[in-house]
Design an enzyme around this catalytic site. Structure first.
Site, short mmCIF file in Angstrom:
data_model
loop_
_atom_site.label_atom_id
_atom_site.label_comp_id
_atom_site.label_asym_id
_atom_site.label_seq_id
_atom_site.Cartn_x
_atom_site.Cartn_y
_atom_site.Cartn_z
N HIS A 185 38.40 31.41 35.40
CA HIS A 185 37.65 32.03 36.51
C HIS A 185 36.41 31.24 36.94
O HIS A 185 35.50 31.81 37.53
CB HIS A 185 37.22 33.45 36.15
CG HIS A 185 38.33 34.45 36.13
ND1 HIS A 185 38.87 34.99 37.28
CD2 HIS A 185 39.01 35.01 35.09
CE1 HIS A 185 39.83 35.85 36.95
NE2 HIS A 185 39.93 35.87 35.63
N HIS A 284 48.94 32.53 43.85
CA HIS A 284 48.09 33.62 43.39
C HIS A 284 48.52 34.91 44.08
O HIS A 284 48.78 34.90 45.28
CB HIS A 284 46.64 33.27 43.76
CG HIS A 284 45.62 34.28 43.39
ND1 HIS A 284 45.08 35.17 44.32
CD2 HIS A 284 44.99 34.54 42.22
CE1 HIS A 284 44.17 35.91 43.72
NE2 HIS A 284 44.09 35.56 42.46
#
Length: 381
Positions: A185, A284
């Site tokens: 992240h 994603h």
């Protein structure tokens, strides 16, 4: 046939849907959303719809060019996501008009099933092992997990050892024939990312996602060169030009989001660009049913596709799941860790319009968590 109406629906748990209706009664659905900024994207859809009303819905590329480039100021997550959802809906209409799945309109399928992975959580290694074992029992062949929770930009030895322990636990439950990816992240700095990659290298993760933030892209060559671990990124990139630098740096897997990066039209172009660099695509998609349906259509027609993210059972969706707003859950039933070919026209799903309209009356105001470090400074979520 002309576009007569464009509507948007704010539906729990954190999604935004759009509906385009034509003068012939053909309806297409899209999912234009920026997680945590759905209301802002809704306003962008209203503005872009001023152009679309009265247009021929089958001129998809013409509309994509105008919607993306018609304003002097372009790009960014809000505009790109608004264009993406409208693009989904236009492709859905085209498939229904021509009586074919979108993948067929993209040149036809290059595979008969699409590999998907499951998200697993748990802050302790023992919990990771149990959750991975559950996915293995369900037939999944790959999982992804957070590399860590809140972590210092320059991680301590203990924090890095914790990442290794979590990955070790997952690997022990998976064995050598299944895969595990970890997502950082962008929570650590460049030096921290290099240290983590070297620490996990022997455990052979499928890929490590977002090792650094997009604004640190200039340092990717040194991060790529730190280990043999494949690197993946792209959920916060919105145009094919954004992918040139990471692909040149040697990123192995690109992860554009069909709801953020300009829709089906741009996702396809990003995949082609990645192919010219020998990279794979793993889109994603921790989002809703329309976004996943659109992403799967591209996956079936893309030669350099690797694996598809999907959100069944993900912790974000406790107030609703992929099947909450469709009449038939079959397209979201995984067989041995794969999505089977869906021959239905358009995006291949039937949206439960009554459920969507009812949910929109409640709406949502989802926001991502705000984290701080122990000293009170901002922490990446």
């Amino acid at each position: 046939m002309k576009i007569e109406r464009v509507e948007t629906f704010l539906v729990p748990p954190r999604w935004l849907f759009c509906r385009i209706e034509t003068s012939d009664g053909v309806v297409g659905w899209g999912e234009p959303v920026v997680e945590g900024r759905a209301e802002v994207v809704r306003t962008a859809i209203e503005t872009l719809s001023e152009y679309l009303i009265g247009q021929d819905p089958l001129q998809i590329e013409r509309h994509w060019q105008v919607l993306s480039k018609g304003g002097f100021y372009r790009g960014g997550p809000v505009l790109s996501s608004a264009v993406a959802g409208l693009d989904h809906a236009l492709w859905d209409i085209a498939g229904k008009v021509y009586g074919a799945p979108v993948a067929a309109l993209l040149g036809g399928r290059v595979r008969d099933r699409v590999r998907v992975y499951a998200w697993v959580g748990g802050d302790e290694p023992a919990e990771i092992a149990d959750q991975v074992a559950e996915q293995v029992a369900a037939g999944m062949t790959a999982v992804k997990m957070n590399g860590s929770g809140r972590i210092q930009p320059s991680p301590s030895v203990a924090e890095i050892n914790d990442i290794v322990a979590r990955l070790t636990a997952a690997r022990s439950a998976l064995g050598d024939t299944r895969d595990v990816a970890i997502d950082l992240h962008g929570r650590v700095g460049v030096a921290g990312a290099r240290r983590i990659l070297r620490a996990v290298e022997d455990l052979q993760p499928f890929f490590v996602e977002e090792p650094v933030l997009p604004e640190h892209m200039g340092h990717l060559p040194e991060v790529v060169g730190a280990s043999t671990v494949p690197l993946a990124l792209g959920e916060r990139l919105y145009h094919r030009a954004d992918f040139v630098a990471p692909l040149t740096a040697g990123v192995a897997v690109v992860q554009p989001d069909v709801s953020h990066a300009g829709g089906i039209s741009e996702l396809r172009r990003i995949a082609v660009l990645a192919d010219t660099h020998g990279a794979m695509t793993a889109p994603h998609c921790p989002l809703g049913p329309i976004s996943l349906a659109a992403s799967l259509q591209v996956a079936f027609a893309t030669p350099n596709f690797l694996i598809q993210e999907q959100s069944r059972g993900i912790h974000y969706n406790l107030a609703g799941d992929l099947t909450s707003y469709v009449t038939d859950p079959t397209p979201y039933t995984w067989v041995n860790g794969h999505a089977e070919w869906n021959p239905l026209p358009g995006l291949g799903i039937t949206v439960d319009e009554a459920a969507v309209r009812a949910a929109d009356k409640t709406g949502h105001a989802w926001r991502n968590p705000m984290w701080t470090h122990e000293d009170g400074s901002f922490a990446e979520w």
